[in-house]
Design a protein around this motif. Structure first.
Motif, PDB file in Angstrom:
ATOM      1  N   PRO A 296      24.482  37.660  33.078  1.00  0.00           N
ATOM      2  CA  PRO A 296      23.928  36.957  34.239  1.00  0.00           C
ATOM      3  C   PRO A 296      23.345  35.586  33.893  1.00  0.00           C
ATOM      4  O   PRO A 296      23.428  34.664  34.694  1.00  0.00           O
ATOM      5  CB  PRO A 296      22.831  37.905  34.725  1.00  0.00           C
ATOM      6  N   GLY A 297      22.759  35.465  32.687  1.00  0.00           N
ATOM      7  CA  GLY A 297      22.210  34.174  32.274  1.00  0.00           C
ATOM      8  C   GLY A 297      23.298  33.119  32.177  1.00  0.00           C
ATOM      9  O   GLY A 297      23.149  31.994  32.688  1.00  0.00           O
ATOM     10  N   THR A 298      24.412  33.476  31.537  1.00  0.00           N
ATOM     11  CA  THR A 298      25.549  32.554  31.418  1.00  0.00           C
ATOM     12  C   THR A 298      26.111  32.210  32.788  1.00  0.00           C
ATOM     13  O   THR A 298      26.414  31.048  33.083  1.00  0.00           O
ATOM     14  CB  THR A 298      26.655  33.185  30.548  1.00  0.00           C
ATOM     15  N   VAL A 299      26.262  33.227  33.627  1.00  0.00           N
ATOM     16  CA  VAL A 299      26.805  33.014  34.974  1.00  0.00           C
ATOM     17  C   VAL A 299      25.919  32.058  35.772  1.00  0.00           C
ATOM     18  O   VAL A 299      26.403  31.134  36.435  1.00  0.00           O
ATOM     19  CB  VAL A 299      26.961  34.356  35.716  1.00  0.00           C
ATOM     20  N   THR A 300      24.606  32.250  35.672  1.00  0.00           N
ATOM     21  CA  THR A 300      23.663  31.393  36.404  1.00  0.00           C
ATOM     22  C   THR A 300      23.691  29.964  35.881  1.00  0.00           C
ATOM     23  O   THR A 300      23.742  28.997  36.656  1.00  0.00           O
ATOM     24  CB  THR A 300      22.233  31.964  36.297  1.00  0.00           C
ATOM     25  N   VAL A 301      23.668  29.817  34.543  1.00  0.00           N
ATOM     26  CA  VAL A 301      23.691  28.474  33.944  1.00  0.00           C
ATOM     27  C   VAL A 301      24.979  27.745  34.309  1.00  0.00           C
ATOM     28  O   VAL A 301      24.959  26.554  34.651  1.00  0.00           O
ATOM     29  CB  VAL A 301      23.531  28.565  32.404  1.00  0.00           C
ATOM     30  N   CYS A 302      26.114  28.457  34.245  1.00  0.00           N
ATOM     31  CA  CYS A 302      27.401  27.836  34.595  1.00  0.00           C
ATOM     32  C   CYS A 302      27.433  27.451  36.075  1.00  0.00           C
ATOM     33  O   CYS A 302      27.989  26.402  36.436  1.00  0.00           O
ATOM     34  CB  CYS A 302      28.553  28.790  34.284  1.00  0.00           C
TER      35      CYS A 302
ATOM     36  N   SER B 298      33.724  31.444  31.816  1.00  0.00           N
ATOM     37  CA  SER B 298      32.578  30.549  32.012  1.00  0.00           C
ATOM     38  C   SER B 298      33.001  29.252  32.695  1.00  0.00           C
ATOM     39  O   SER B 298      32.327  28.761  33.602  1.00  0.00           O
ATOM     40  CB  SER B 298      31.908  30.243  30.664  1.00  0.00           C
ATOM     41  N   MET B 299      34.139  28.703  32.257  1.00  0.00           N
ATOM     42  CA  MET B 299      34.640  27.470  32.862  1.00  0.00           C
ATOM     43  C   MET B 299      35.037  27.696  34.321  1.00  0.00           C
ATOM     44  O   MET B 299      34.839  26.817  35.169  1.00  0.00           O
ATOM     45  CB  MET B 299      35.842  26.954  32.069  1.00  0.00           C
ATOM     46  N   SER B 300      35.577  28.879  34.610  1.00  0.00           N
ATOM     47  CA  SER B 300      35.965  29.193  35.994  1.00  0.00           C
ATOM     48  C   SER B 300      34.755  29.190  36.923  1.00  0.00           C
ATOM     49  O   SER B 300      34.845  28.753  38.077  1.00  0.00           O
ATOM     50  CB  SER B 300      36.649  30.565  36.049  1.00  0.00           C
ATOM     51  N   ILE B 301      33.628  29.677  36.406  1.00  0.00           N
ATOM     52  CA  ILE B 301      32.402  29.691  37.209  1.00  0.00           C
ATOM     53  C   ILE B 301      31.942  28.259  37.489  1.00  0.00           C
ATOM     54  O   ILE B 301      31.551  27.922  38.605  1.00  0.00           O
ATOM     55  CB  ILE B 301      31.297  30.492  36.496  1.00  0.00           C
ATOM     56  N   ILE B 302      31.987  27.407  36.452  1.00  0.00           N
ATOM     57  CA  ILE B 302      31.617  26.000  36.621  1.00  0.00           C
ATOM     58  C   ILE B 302      32.524  25.337  37.661  1.00  0.00           C
ATOM     59  O   ILE B 302      32.067  24.612  38.553  1.00  0.00           O
ATOM     60  CB  ILE B 302      31.710  25.239  35.277  1.00  0.00           C
ATOM     61  N   ILE B 303      33.832  25.606  37.549  1.00  0.00           N
ATOM     62  CA  ILE B 303      34.816  25.005  38.460  1.00  0.00           C
ATOM     63  C   ILE B 303      34.579  25.454  39.901  1.00  0.00           C
ATOM     64  O   ILE B 303      34.600  24.645  40.839  1.00  0.00           O
ATOM     65  CB  ILE B 303      36.249  25.350  38.003  1.00  0.00           C
ATOM     66  N   ALA B 304      34.326  26.763  40.088  1.00  0.00           N
ATOM     67  CA  ALA B 304      34.073  27.282  41.441  1.00  0.00           C
ATOM     68  C   ALA B 304      32.803  26.673  42.023  1.00  0.00           C
ATOM     69  O   ALA B 304      32.772  26.270  43.192  1.00  0.00           O
ATOM     70  CB  ALA B 304      33.963  28.807  41.398  1.00  0.00           C
ATOM     71  N   ALA B 305      31.764  26.590  41.192  1.00  0.00           N
ATOM     72  CA  ALA B 305      30.478  26.051  41.658  1.00  0.00           C
ATOM     73  C   ALA B 305      30.567  24.565  41.988  1.00  0.00           C
ATOM     74  O   ALA B 305      29.853  24.082  42.872  1.00  0.00           O
ATOM     75  CB  ALA B 305      29.398  26.283  40.604  1.00  0.00           C
ATOM     76  N   ALA B 306      31.458  23.850  41.286  1.00  0.00           N
ATOM     77  CA  ALA B 306      31.594  22.411  41.514  1.00  0.00           C
ATOM     78  C   ALA B 306      32.129  22.091  42.907  1.00  0.00           C
ATOM     79  O   ALA B 306      31.968  20.966  43.395  1.00  0.00           O
ATOM     80  CB  ALA B 306      32.523  21.801  40.463  1.00  0.00           C
ATOM     81  N   SER B 307      32.735  23.081  43.536  1.00  0.00           N
ATOM     82  CA  SER B 307      33.310  22.833  44.867  1.00  0.00           C
ATOM     83  C   SER B 307      32.269  22.926  45.978  1.00  0.00           C
ATOM     84  O   SER B 307      32.553  22.624  47.132  1.00  0.00           O
ATOM     85  CB  SER B 307      34.433  23.846  45.142  1.00  0.00           C
ATOM     86  N   ILE B 308      31.053  23.361  45.632  1.00  0.00           N
ATOM     87  CA  ILE B 308      29.991  23.529  46.622  1.00  0.00           C
ATOM     88  C   ILE B 308      29.010  22.372  46.541  1.00  0.00           C
ATOM     89  O   ILE B 308      28.447  22.101  45.480  1.00  0.00           O
ATOM     90  CB  ILE B 308      29.221  24.849  46.399  1.00  0.00           C
ATOM     91  N   ASN B 309      28.818  21.685  47.626  1.00  0.00           N
ATOM     92  CA  ASN B 309      27.831  20.601  47.671  1.00  0.00           C
ATOM     93  C   ASN B 309      26.574  21.102  48.381  1.00  0.00           C
ATOM     94  O   ASN B 309      26.459  21.024  49.600  1.00  0.00           O
ATOM     95  CB  ASN B 309      28.403  19.379  48.406  1.00  0.00           C
ATOM     96  N   SER B 310      25.665  21.644  47.626  1.00  0.00           N
ATOM     97  CA  SER B 310      24.450  22.185  48.219  1.00  0.00           C
ATOM     98  C   SER B 310      23.319  22.176  47.210  1.00  0.00           C
ATOM     99  O   SER B 310      23.500  22.540  46.053  1.00  0.00           O
ATOM    100  CB  SER B 310      24.682  23.614  48.707  1.00  0.00           C
ATOM    101  N   GLU B 311      22.151  21.742  47.638  1.00  0.00           N
ATOM    102  CA  GLU B 311      20.985  21.735  46.760  1.00  0.00           C
ATOM    103  C   GLU B 311      20.214  23.053  46.837  1.00  0.00           C
ATOM    104  O   GLU B 311      19.228  23.251  46.144  1.00  0.00           O
ATOM    105  CB  GLU B 311      20.045  20.576  47.146  1.00  0.00           C
ATOM    106  N   THR B 312      20.673  23.954  47.703  1.00  0.00           N
ATOM    107  CA  THR B 312      19.942  25.216  47.885  1.00  0.00           C
ATOM    108  C   THR B 312      20.431  26.309  46.944  1.00  0.00           C
ATOM    109  O   THR B 312      19.889  27.402  46.933  1.00  0.00           O
ATOM    110  CB  THR B 312      20.100  25.714  49.329  1.00  0.00           C
TER     111      THR B 312
END
Length: 410
Positions: A24-30, A247-261
């Motif tokens: 979960p730590g890695t997932v959250t950081v990514c 880990s990279m997939s998580i970063i890539i998925a998260a990059a598609s979201i524009n949200s500060e929340t």
């Protein structure tokens, strides 16, 4: 068909190491890296995966040739009793005590995945509000560990890692990322403003001290001949590279979201749903649950192996002393997670100990890997030593930065 069977046959301890660092730590950081910096920090994950492969290969080679765990070798090869005893205590504090506290986060991560689908599930006992899902995740981890059979545990964890990998990869593909931007993020390092701490966190959640102990101990459960080194290396490279891809997939998925929340992967799952449909949320939830449960199993297992080696215990996975260690860690994790207790100050102490431990263990590992009395002709080559020294300097920098981060000195 033979090639497929051969490949599956040689999947083993490396996958368990990947299961351990993708928690979960890695997932959250990514997730936060992707939300805050887009694809810009993919290079940091690439570097950390290369470093992890190199260090884990040394630990695995040591395990298969010596047929001992890393903590056992440390206890036997360091002759100065004062230095040896201080190091053993530091290892026990950082890994056994530290993992017992991080276990709450592992269980909570699995719970987040379930809550994304099923919502919050609590029951009240007097003044206490107990999270039912935390207890459920803990019971699953307990049952799998109590079986005490390495082959069974390996199959379960490999299956969970495959599920986790597919879940996060599918989530990344759903977001239809820009391939050119991904390649730029991977191979052209840039350090955005305020990005240094995220870089440290990405590397710190991947290059994990306790995985060196776990790998050296687990590899001898599957292989026991020098001729198996080739299989060990393939397993290590493929498994950890797959972990890096997740880990990279998580970063890539998260990059598609524009949200500060968005502050964690559960928020990411909710953010993906309106853009890419409910299935994106479910894929991410399954991945997070698998990440939580695999780390909830491997963290107590690693701590038990460390305690066994440091204290000179005999016996295997089913020995009473071995079981007492992981049961203690698991119960503490269930307790903290189910009651929502956050022992922040103690976790900070454990993080400082891990920050000190990583360069220390990397240095001792490099020293041991050059001892002909331990490894014979399988000791490090000059090239391996050069790369190892570069990584040692890197881990010293990382360790100091991690400690300064915890102490709030930037």
């Amino acid at each position: 068909m033979k090639l497929i069977n051969f490949s599956l046959k040689n999947i083993g301890p490396g996958t368990l190491v990947a299961a351990a660092f993708i928690g979960p730590g890695t997932v959250t950081v990514c997730t936060l890296a992707g939300v805050n910096f887009g694809f810009g920090l993919l290079w940091a994950m690439l570097i950390s995966i290369v470093a992890t492969i190199f260090l884990q290969e040394m630990a695995a080679r040591l395990g298969i040739i010596s047929q001992k765990g890393l903590s056992e070798v440390i206890r036997e090869e360091i002759k100065n009793p004062i230095f040896r005893n201080v190091l053993v205590v530091l290892i026990l504090v950082a890994i056994v005590i530290g993992n017992s506290l991080y276990e709450a986060g592992n269980i909570s991560g699995g719970v987040l995945g379930l809550e994304t689908v099923f919502g919050n599930q609590y029951f009240t006992v007097g003044p206490l509000h107990v999270n039912i899902l935390s207890v459920l995740v803990g019971i699953i981890a307990f049952a799998l560990l109590y079986v005490g059979n390495y082959k069974f545990l390996e199959r379960v964890l490999v299956s969970l890692v495959i599920i986790m990998s597919l879940s996060f990869l599918i989530t990344a593909v759903i977001t239809k990322p820009n391939l050119a931007a991904i390649l730029k993020g991977l191979f052209i390092p840039t350090l955005p403003e305020d990005g240094i701490l995220t870089v440290i966190a990405l590397i710190g959640t991947t290059v994990v001290p306790y995985n060196l102990f776990l790998h050296a101990s687990l590899v001898k459960e599957k292989w026991n001949k020098p001729e198996d080194i080739s299989s060990v290396r393939k397993d290590t490279i493929v498994s950890i590279a797959l972990g890096g891809l997740v880990s990279m997939s998580i970063i890539i998925a998260a990059a598609s979201i524009n949200s500060e929340t968005i502050s964690n992967v559960s928020d990411l799952a909710k953010g993906l749903e309106p853009l890419y449909g409910a299935f994106a949320k479910y894929f991410l939830a399954i991945g997070l649950f698998a990440a939580g449960i695999t780390s909830a199993i491997t963290a107590p297992l690693a701590a038990a192996y460390v305690a066994k080696g440091c204290l000179g215990w005999t016996g295997g996975l089913q020995s009473s002393k071995f079981r007492r260690v992981w049961i203690f860690i698991l119960i503490l994790g269930i307790l903290f997670s189910s009651l929502g207790i956050k022992p922040i100050q103690i976790i900070k102490v454990a993080q400082v100990a891990n920050g000190l431990l990583l360069p220390l263990i990397a240095g001792i590992l490099l020293w041991v890997m050059n001892k002909e009395s331990v490894l014979g002709k399988y000791k490090n080559t000059k090239l391996q030593n050069f790369i190892g020294l570069c990584l040692l300097v890197f881990t010293i920098f990382l360790g100091l930065k991690s400690i300064l981060k915890v102490l709030n000195v930037y």
